[in-house]
Design a protein around this motif. Sequence first.
Motif, PDB file in Angstrom:
ATOM      1  N   PHE A  17      46.655  13.156   6.689  1.00 24.64           N
ATOM      2  CA  PHE A  17      47.116  13.970   7.810  1.00 24.64           C
ATOM      3  C   PHE A  17      46.857  15.440   7.488  1.00 24.64           C
ATOM      4  O   PHE A  17      47.738  16.133   6.970  1.00 24.64           O
ATOM      5  CB  PHE A  17      48.612  13.741   8.060  1.00 24.64           C
ATOM      6  N   PRO A  18      45.660  15.937   7.743  1.00 26.49           N
ATOM      7  CA  PRO A  18      45.352  17.332   7.396  1.00 26.49           C
ATOM      8  C   PRO A  18      46.226  18.319   8.169  1.00 26.49           C
ATOM      9  O   PRO A  18      46.469  18.158   9.367  1.00 26.49           O
ATOM     10  CB  PRO A  18      43.876  17.474   7.794  1.00 26.49           C
ATOM     11  N   ARG A  19      46.708  19.336   7.454  1.00 24.06           N
ATOM     12  CA  ARG A  19      47.526  20.371   8.076  1.00 24.06           C
ATOM     13  C   ARG A  19      46.626  21.400   8.749  1.00 24.06           C
ATOM     14  O   ARG A  19      45.507  21.655   8.325  1.00 24.06           O
ATOM     15  CB  ARG A  19      48.395  21.048   7.002  1.00 24.06           C
ATOM     16  N   ARG A  20      47.147  22.001   9.794  1.00 25.51           N
ATOM     17  CA  ARG A  20      46.414  23.056  10.485  1.00 25.51           C
ATOM     18  C   ARG A  20      46.307  24.274   9.576  1.00 25.51           C
ATOM     19  O   ARG A  20      47.248  24.645   8.875  1.00 25.51           O
ATOM     20  CB  ARG A  20      47.131  23.423  11.785  1.00 25.51           C
ATOM     21  N   ASP A 129      51.674  18.889  14.127  1.00 29.79           N
ATOM     22  CA  ASP A 129      50.973  19.198  12.884  1.00 29.79           C
ATOM     23  C   ASP A 129      51.325  18.174  11.806  1.00 29.79           C
ATOM     24  O   ASP A 129      51.993  17.172  12.077  1.00 29.79           O
ATOM     25  CB  ASP A 129      51.327  20.618  12.434  1.00 29.79           C
ATOM     26  N   ARG A 130      50.914  18.440  10.599  1.00 31.46           N
ATOM     27  CA  ARG A 130      50.966  17.466   9.512  1.00 31.46           C
ATOM     28  C   ARG A 130      52.339  16.816   9.352  1.00 31.46           C
ATOM     29  O   ARG A 130      52.464  15.585   9.352  1.00 31.46           O
ATOM     30  CB  ARG A 130      50.542  18.130   8.205  1.00 31.46           C
ATOM     31  N   ASN A 131      53.383  17.618   9.208  1.00 31.61           N
ATOM     32  CA  ASN A 131      54.709  17.061   8.946  1.00 31.61           C
ATOM     33  C   ASN A 131      55.167  16.156  10.082  1.00 31.61           C
ATOM     34  O   ASN A 131      55.755  15.093   9.846  1.00 31.61           O
ATOM     35  CB  ASN A 131      55.722  18.187   8.727  1.00 31.61           C
ATOM     36  N   ALA A 132      54.912  16.569  11.322  1.00 31.91           N
ATOM     37  CA  ALA A 132      55.300  15.745  12.464  1.00 31.91           C
ATOM     38  C   ALA A 132      54.531  14.425  12.475  1.00 31.91           C
ATOM     39  O   ALA A 132      55.092  13.359  12.778  1.00 31.91           O
ATOM     40  CB  ALA A 132      55.067  16.507  13.770  1.00 31.91           C
ATOM     41  N   ARG A 133      53.249  14.460  12.113  1.00 31.14           N
ATOM     42  CA  ARG A 133      52.456  13.238  12.112  1.00 31.14           C
ATOM     43  C   ARG A 133      52.879  12.305  10.977  1.00 31.14           C
ATOM     44  O   ARG A 133      52.875  11.082  11.140  1.00 31.14           O
ATOM     45  CB  ARG A 133      50.965  13.580  11.995  1.00 31.14           C
ATOM     46  N   VAL A 134      53.227  12.887   9.838  1.00 37.62           N
ATOM     47  CA  VAL A 134      53.717  12.055   8.733  1.00 37.62           C
ATOM     48  C   VAL A 134      55.015  11.369   9.127  1.00 37.62           C
ATOM     49  O   VAL A 134      55.214  10.167   8.866  1.00 37.62           O
ATOM     50  CB  VAL A 134      53.904  12.903   7.457  1.00 37.62           C
ATOM     51  N   ARG A 209      37.731   7.600   9.205  1.00 37.73           N
ATOM     52  CA  ARG A 209      37.187   8.951   9.038  1.00 37.73           C
ATOM     53  C   ARG A 209      36.551   9.162   7.681  1.00 37.73           C
ATOM     54  O   ARG A 209      35.335   9.303   7.563  1.00 37.73           O
ATOM     55  CB  ARG A 209      38.312   9.964   9.253  1.00 37.73           C
ATOM     56  N   GLU A 210      37.375   9.213   6.653  1.00 35.05           N
ATOM     57  CA  GLU A 210      36.836   9.515   5.333  1.00 35.05           C
ATOM     58  C   GLU A 210      36.092   8.331   4.731  1.00 35.05           C
ATOM     59  O   GLU A 210      35.231   8.499   3.864  1.00 35.05           O
ATOM     60  CB  GLU A 210      37.951   9.975   4.384  1.00 35.05           C
ATOM     61  N   CYS A 297      51.385  24.862  -4.714  1.00 34.50           N
ATOM     62  CA  CYS A 297      51.991  24.670  -3.392  1.00 34.50           C
ATOM     63  C   CYS A 297      51.389  23.493  -2.632  1.00 34.50           C
ATOM     64  O   CYS A 297      51.907  23.103  -1.574  1.00 34.50           O
ATOM     65  CB  CYS A 297      51.818  25.939  -2.561  1.00 34.50           C
ATOM     66  N   MET A 298      50.284  22.941  -3.110  1.00 35.57           N
ATOM     67  CA  MET A 298      49.593  21.802  -2.510  1.00 35.57           C
ATOM     68  C   MET A 298      48.963  22.122  -1.161  1.00 35.57           C
ATOM     69  O   MET A 298      48.563  21.227  -0.418  1.00 35.57           O
ATOM     70  CB  MET A 298      50.547  20.612  -2.354  1.00 35.57           C
ATOM     71  N   ALA A 299      48.859  23.408  -0.830  1.00 37.08           N
ATOM     72  CA  ALA A 299      48.259  23.761   0.462  1.00 37.08           C
ATOM     73  C   ALA A 299      46.808  23.310   0.531  1.00 37.08           C
ATOM     74  O   ALA A 299      46.338  22.836   1.573  1.00 37.08           O
ATOM     75  CB  ALA A 299      48.349  25.271   0.685  1.00 37.08           C
ATOM     76  N   CYS A 300      46.075  23.446  -0.579  1.00 36.86           N
ATOM     77  CA  CYS A 300      44.663  23.047  -0.585  1.00 36.86           C
ATOM     78  C   CYS A 300      44.507  21.553  -0.367  1.00 36.86           C
ATOM     79  O   CYS A 300      43.529  21.097   0.251  1.00 36.86           O
ATOM     80  CB  CYS A 300      43.998  23.464  -1.899  1.00 36.86           C
ATOM     81  N   VAL A 301      45.449  20.768  -0.860  1.00 39.83           N
ATOM     82  CA  VAL A 301      45.396  19.313  -0.686  1.00 39.83           C
ATOM     83  C   VAL A 301      45.797  18.936   0.730  1.00 39.83           C
ATOM     84  O   VAL A 301      45.193  18.057   1.355  1.00 39.83           O
ATOM     85  CB  VAL A 301      46.304  18.613  -1.713  1.00 39.83           C
ATOM     86  N   ASN A 302      46.812  19.601   1.259  1.00 42.51           N
ATOM     87  CA  ASN A 302      47.336  19.239   2.573  1.00 42.51           C
ATOM     88  C   ASN A 302      46.373  19.521   3.714  1.00 42.51           C
ATOM     89  O   ASN A 302      46.472  18.903   4.771  1.00 42.51           O
ATOM     90  CB  ASN A 302      48.661  19.971   2.819  1.00 42.51           C
ATOM     91  N   VAL A 303      45.434  20.459   3.535  1.00 43.42           N
ATOM     92  CA  VAL A 303      44.489  20.766   4.611  1.00 43.42           C
ATOM     93  C   VAL A 303      43.185  20.003   4.455  1.00 43.42           C
ATOM     94  O   VAL A 303      42.354  20.010   5.381  1.00 43.42           O
ATOM     95  CB  VAL A 303      44.184  22.278   4.663  1.00 43.42           C
ATOM     96  N   CYS A 304      42.981  19.343   3.320  1.00 44.72           N
ATOM     97  CA  CYS A 304      41.700  18.683   3.053  1.00 44.72           C
ATOM     98  C   CYS A 304      41.535  17.446   3.929  1.00 44.72           C
ATOM     99  O   CYS A 304      42.373  16.533   3.890  1.00 44.72           O
ATOM    100  CB  CYS A 304      41.603  18.293   1.577  1.00 44.72           C
ATOM    101  N   PRO A 305      40.464  17.360   4.720  1.00 41.91           N
ATOM    102  CA  PRO A 305      40.261  16.167   5.554  1.00 41.91           C
ATOM    103  C   PRO A 305      39.925  14.919   4.755  1.00 41.91           C
ATOM    104  O   PRO A 305      40.003  13.807   5.284  1.00 41.91           O
ATOM    105  CB  PRO A 305      39.087  16.573   6.460  1.00 41.91           C
ATOM    106  N   MET A 306      39.550  15.096   3.482  1.00 44.37           N
ATOM    107  CA  MET A 306      39.261  13.947   2.623  1.00 44.37           C
ATOM    108  C   MET A 306      40.437  13.593   1.723  1.00 44.37           C
ATOM    109  O   MET A 306      40.384  12.594   0.998  1.00 44.37           O
ATOM    110  CB  MET A 306      38.027  14.240   1.757  1.00 44.37           C
ATOM    111  N   GLY A 307      41.484  14.428   1.719  1.00 43.41           N
ATOM    112  CA  GLY A 307      42.686  14.133   0.959  1.00 43.41           C
ATOM    113  C   GLY A 307      42.537  14.278  -0.543  1.00 43.41           C
ATOM    114  O   GLY A 307      43.288  13.667  -1.301  1.00 43.41           O
ATOM    115  N   ILE A 308      41.597  15.113  -1.013  1.00 42.12           N
ATOM    116  CA  ILE A 308      41.400  15.269  -2.453  1.00 42.12           C
ATOM    117  C   ILE A 308      42.029  16.572  -2.935  1.00 42.12           C
ATOM    118  O   ILE A 308      42.368  17.442  -2.142  1.00 42.12           O
ATOM    119  CB  ILE A 308      39.904  15.247  -2.822  1.00 42.12           C
ATOM    120  N   ASP A 309      42.146  16.685  -4.239  1.00 41.33           N
ATOM    121  CA  ASP A 309      42.662  17.897  -4.875  1.00 41.33           C
ATOM    122  C   ASP A 309      41.492  18.584  -5.569  1.00 41.33           C
ATOM    123  O   ASP A 309      40.998  18.111  -6.599  1.00 41.33           O
ATOM    124  CB  ASP A 309      43.753  17.535  -5.881  1.00 41.33           C
ATOM    125  N   ILE A 310      41.027  19.682  -5.002  1.00 42.16           N
ATOM    126  CA  ILE A 310      39.856  20.368  -5.534  1.00 42.16           C
ATOM    127  C   ILE A 310      40.137  20.939  -6.916  1.00 42.16           C
ATOM    128  O   ILE A 310      39.200  21.206  -7.688  1.00 42.16           O
ATOM    129  CB  ILE A 310      39.409  21.486  -4.565  1.00 42.16           C
TER     130      ILE A 310
END
Length: 509
Positions: A17-20, A129-134, A209-210, A297-310
């Motif tokens: 669930f990518p965040r905006r 957004d992400r939290n609502a979809r989760v 998707r992914e 903060c995990m922001a980079c993970v939460n917005v990733c459409p592939m769900g990975i941690d860069i």
Amino acid sequence: MSQSTTPSLYAAREPIFPRRVSGKFRTLKWAIMAVTLGIYYLTPWIRWDRGPELPDQAVLVDMAGRRFFFFWIEIWPHEFYFVAGLLIMAGLGLFLFTSALGRVWCGYACPQTVWTDLFILTERWVEGDRNARVRLWNAPWSLNKARLRLTKWAIWLAIGVATGGAWVFYFADAPTLLRELVAGQAHPVAYGTVLTLTATTFLFGGFFREQICIYACPWPRIQSAMMDEETITIGYRDWRGEPRGKASKARAAAGQPPAFRAQEAALASGAVTFAGVEPVAAGVAAAPRLVGDCVDCMACVNVCPMGIDIRNGQQMECITCGLCIDACDEVMDKLGRERGLIDYFTLKDEQVERAGGKAKKIWRHILRPRTILYTGLWSLVGVGLIVALFIRPAIEVDVSPVRNPLYITLSDGTIRNAYDLRIRNKHGEERRFSLSYSAEADLDVAVEGAENGIITVPADQTGDARVYVEASPGSTAAEAGRTDLRLWITDLADAERASVDTLFNGKAD
């Protein structure tokens, strides 16, 4: 007696669930999505005068006539080398961009990425957004959940129908086909194509998707051969971000003694490196580094459409879309820290920065032997296609001698050969052609069923004619085995000529 359990090789999909997020890369993706979708959906509706025999459509794949029209360009079946050349240019272009900028095609322009972005946008509009979809995903089924899901799926289905509908419009006159589709009068192939593309768009953009990028697409596995340490791709500056810590710890570190702050400055500037805890440059007391710029903060993970941690390094799943950069920069701005903790850079630059050096200019990474080679090959193929396009004739002629029999002898001793002549008229209007010949012997040429030997060919079509070539009794051509023969056609409208070589068979053959 115990039995060993064979582990399953199947891993269930974890929903993402990518965040905006907002930022320059997200804005760039919106712009590219708007342009690419606009081109795809609107191109079949661009009008172009093609005469009375064809639909007035700028881009048209004429399956019945086995031709392809692109504005003023017309590709015939025997000119498939133009299509092959375009495919070669597309491949070289993909190699070029990947070697220079990584998977920018995947992150910004790939159809799977573009439609997935559109579907995620729809999902965010409907479900939040992400939290609502989760929360909605984890909530038990209710009327509200069913309403939101059905609304989202209905919009996805409408997008899928529009996608399949736009595709079939490339193969027929768009306004006419649309009326036939709505009225239920279109060909079953049209309905089948729309249904197939609707289903694939709905499933690939909404539910797979992914998985399409990871499992179905071969490019993630091929790209490693196209990339090297000079390729610009997305990475995490761990020498600056580690060890991770919360923002509260970072603020507490700001109140440390000068020796500690000097060490922090040395580490941040690249004067020293570290792996966990290391001393700093001479003259500064050794002290442990309490916290880096990454606040986990995990922001980079939460917005990733592939769900990975860069932050775990470059991974096959990463499509280098840049959304993690936007998310991290936003956090750095709030904390008053320098941007670029996650950024586009090269592996070589990362090593230089870690040692305290300065990264090279972007153009120096792009202009290197590999990319110059790809650019040269790409340009060479493109120039070749353009030259071939402009020098090709507007009329062409082919001939096939009738082989059974090779010739016939008329009652007066005349030797006759028969030929099947094909004239391609690439003009947008009907043309009339006269037939003549050149040879080292006296011959007579006649066209079966043509008045005064004039062959009429409709616009953008191929005209067939049976041609008879005769040699009088006792003539050189009649007595010889074979005589070289060249048949000429002349366009009576503009005197343009075309020729084809063949042979005249005599009695000695």
